[in-house]
Enzyme design. Sequence first.
Site, PDB file in Angstrom:
ATOM      1  N   ARG A  16       0.829  -1.206   0.000  1.00 54.58           N
ATOM      2  CA  ARG A  16       0.000   0.000   0.000  1.00 54.58           C
ATOM      3  C   ARG A  16       0.865   1.259   0.000  1.00 54.58           C
ATOM      4  O   ARG A  16       0.406   2.338   0.362  1.00 54.58           O
ATOM      5  CB  ARG A  16      -0.937  -0.017   1.213  1.00 54.58           C
ATOM      6  N   CYS A  47       1.276  20.577 -11.523  1.00 56.24           N
ATOM      7  CA  CYS A  47      -0.185  20.549 -11.355  1.00 56.24           C
ATOM      8  C   CYS A  47      -0.625  19.139 -10.973  1.00 56.24           C
ATOM      9  O   CYS A  47      -1.162  18.920  -9.909  1.00 56.24           O
ATOM     10  CB  CYS A  47      -0.874  21.012 -12.637  1.00 56.24           C
ATOM     11  N   TYR A  91     -11.825  29.352 -16.357  1.00 53.25           N
ATOM     12  CA  TYR A  91     -11.445  30.768 -16.402  1.00 53.25           C
ATOM     13  C   TYR A  91     -12.583  31.620 -16.957  1.00 53.25           C
ATOM     14  O   TYR A  91     -13.409  31.137 -17.755  1.00 53.25           O
ATOM     15  CB  TYR A  91     -10.189  30.952 -17.252  1.00 53.25           C
TER      16      TYR A  91
END
Length: 276
Positions: free
Chosen positions: A137, A157, A220
């Site tokens: 895990r 990101c 946006y």
Amino acid sequence: MSKADEIFINMCNDILTNGVSTEGEKVRPKWDDGTFAYTIKKFGVVNRYNLQEEFPAITLRKTYIKSAIDEILWIWQKKSNNINDLNSSIWDEWADESGSIGKAYGYQLGVKHKYKEGEFDQVDRVLFDLKENPYSRRIMTNIYVHQDLHEMNLYPCAYSMTFNVTGDKLNAILNQRSQDVLAAGNWNVVQYAALLMMIAQVSGFKPGELVHVISDCHIYDKHIPIVKELIQRETYPAPKVTLNPDVKNFYDFKVEDFTIEDYVTGPQIKNIPIAV
């Protein structure tokens, strides 16, 4: 419609209907004309894609699947931070005169770390664990390295992948701190689905679920009318995307090992304004 279309349309409608505007707040991004780029946003969006059902490409418009795969190979296979190793111009505005984006993305995956089993970079550690201890895990990567952020031309990101084996299937969670829905909404999904397919194949598993967790999922202000038009379009069935079964080593994969069939889409949206 593809399942990816359904997820994308529902996500956009949720943001447009229930999202919170950042207008008037202190924000970093700006448009080309120097004005601040505000968004309407949702926090903590979670989308699930079952790769046993279909490949998660939207059909509302074309996602350049092979370009997305080329980028993920640039990051995960070449472990590069130089745009000269990439076959597209998507990173050009963040590169310096030598082509470097700093200590970001592929650079972090290529840094070697010491473990009790030996020295590995993050990608090789994942491949090692899936062979030697697949039900661990602890199989994960992270490229959001605080000590190096000041030397990154863009903070990551999509920053973390956690792999988990369930039965004969390899699943993964992609964590993303921020997503521009119009510019990159399906791009990240497609490339990490392709990555999951490759790693599953060389590790002896079937690709299972890709769970995409987005902290700040936003549209946006200049993108709102474009998104509204996009999600009203006609949709089509998901394409069939297959992988060359003869490739057994992750570092041998090429973009050409992916075959894309029956990908019918609406027209592409050109010249999307990008906030920097």
